[in-house]
Design a protein around this motif. Structure first.
Motif, PDB file in Angstrom:
ATOM      1  N   HIS A  75      15.164  -0.033 -14.437  1.00  0.00           N
ATOM      2  CA  HIS A  75      14.197  -0.355 -13.392  1.00  0.00           C
ATOM      3  C   HIS A  75      14.823  -0.172 -11.999  1.00  0.00           C
ATOM      4  O   HIS A  75      15.905  -0.668 -11.735  1.00  0.00           O
ATOM      5  N   HIS A  77      13.784   1.343  -7.597  1.00  0.00           N
ATOM      6  CA  HIS A  77      12.752   1.672  -6.615  1.00  0.00           C
ATOM      7  C   HIS A  77      13.108   2.944  -5.861  1.00  0.00           C
ATOM      8  O   HIS A  77      14.169   3.524  -6.069  1.00  0.00           O
ATOM      9  N   CYS A  93      17.172  -3.441  -8.476  1.00  0.00           N
ATOM     10  CA  CYS A  93      16.000  -4.098  -7.886  1.00  0.00           C
ATOM     11  C   CYS A  93      16.453  -5.363  -7.181  1.00  0.00           C
ATOM     12  O   CYS A  93      16.965  -6.269  -7.802  1.00  0.00           O
ATOM     13  N   LEU A  95      14.515  -7.581  -5.759  1.00  0.00           N
ATOM     14  CA  LEU A  95      13.399  -8.490  -5.543  1.00  0.00           C
ATOM     15  C   LEU A  95      13.367  -9.658  -6.519  1.00  0.00           C
ATOM     16  O   LEU A  95      13.615  -9.498  -7.702  1.00  0.00           O
ATOM     17  N   HIS A 110       5.746  -4.641 -10.994  1.00  0.00           N
ATOM     18  CA  HIS A 110       5.572  -4.418  -9.560  1.00  0.00           C
ATOM     19  C   HIS A 110       5.990  -3.004  -9.200  1.00  0.00           C
ATOM     20  O   HIS A 110       6.771  -2.369  -9.892  1.00  0.00           O
TER      21      HIS A 110
HETATM   22 ZN   LIG Z   1      11.877  -3.908  -8.888  1.00  0.00          ZN
END
Ligand SMILES: [Zn+2]
Ligand SMILES: [Zn+2]
Length: 122
Positions: A75, A77, A93, A95, A110
């Motif tokens: 995962h 971005h 990530c 977040l 997300h």
């Molecule tokens: Zn993420």
């Protein structure tokens, strides 16, 4: 058949070499350095095949459109440069998304896109 293999190899090479998400236009431009006869229809066909067989993933950006990247990554971005319109892969990530929605909402997934200027454009 030979020709198709050559074009597919060229497209695979671009992704392995550049390590960032690419638009169809970018794939076409880079691909022509290896196979000068490469055309848009072939790129689309090859991308479809590589997506169906799991070698590529699609990245759907609300304003930059559909990009493609190597599949099988953890995962992560993406960052999009407003100057050169390049997409970049960001590591991991940062977040803490569980706290982002009010009580009663269950966050399952997300998508976050960062935008700005890349090191080449600053
Ligand atoms: Zn993420
Ligand atoms: Zn840039």
């Amino acid at each position: 058949m030979k020709r198709i293999t050559r074009q597919r190899k060229a497209i695979e090479r671009i992704f392995t070499k550049l390590e960032r998400p690419l638009t169809v236009d970018e794939i076409l431009a880079y691909g022509r350095k290896y196979v000068t006869s490469l055309n848009r229809a072939t790129v689309y066909r090859t991308l479809k095949t590589l997506t169906e067989n799991g070698w590529l993933d699609k990245v759907a950006h609300p304003s930059f459109g559909t990009l493609y990247e190597r599949s099988g990554k953890d995962h992560h971005h993406h960052f999009f440069c407003r100057e050169c319109n390049r997409g970049y892969e960001l590591p991991g990530c940062p977040l803490k998304i569980d706290d982002a929605a009010p009580d009663g909402f269950v966050v399952e997934d997300h998508e976050v896109f960062l935008m700005g200027r890349c090191p080449k454009c600053t």
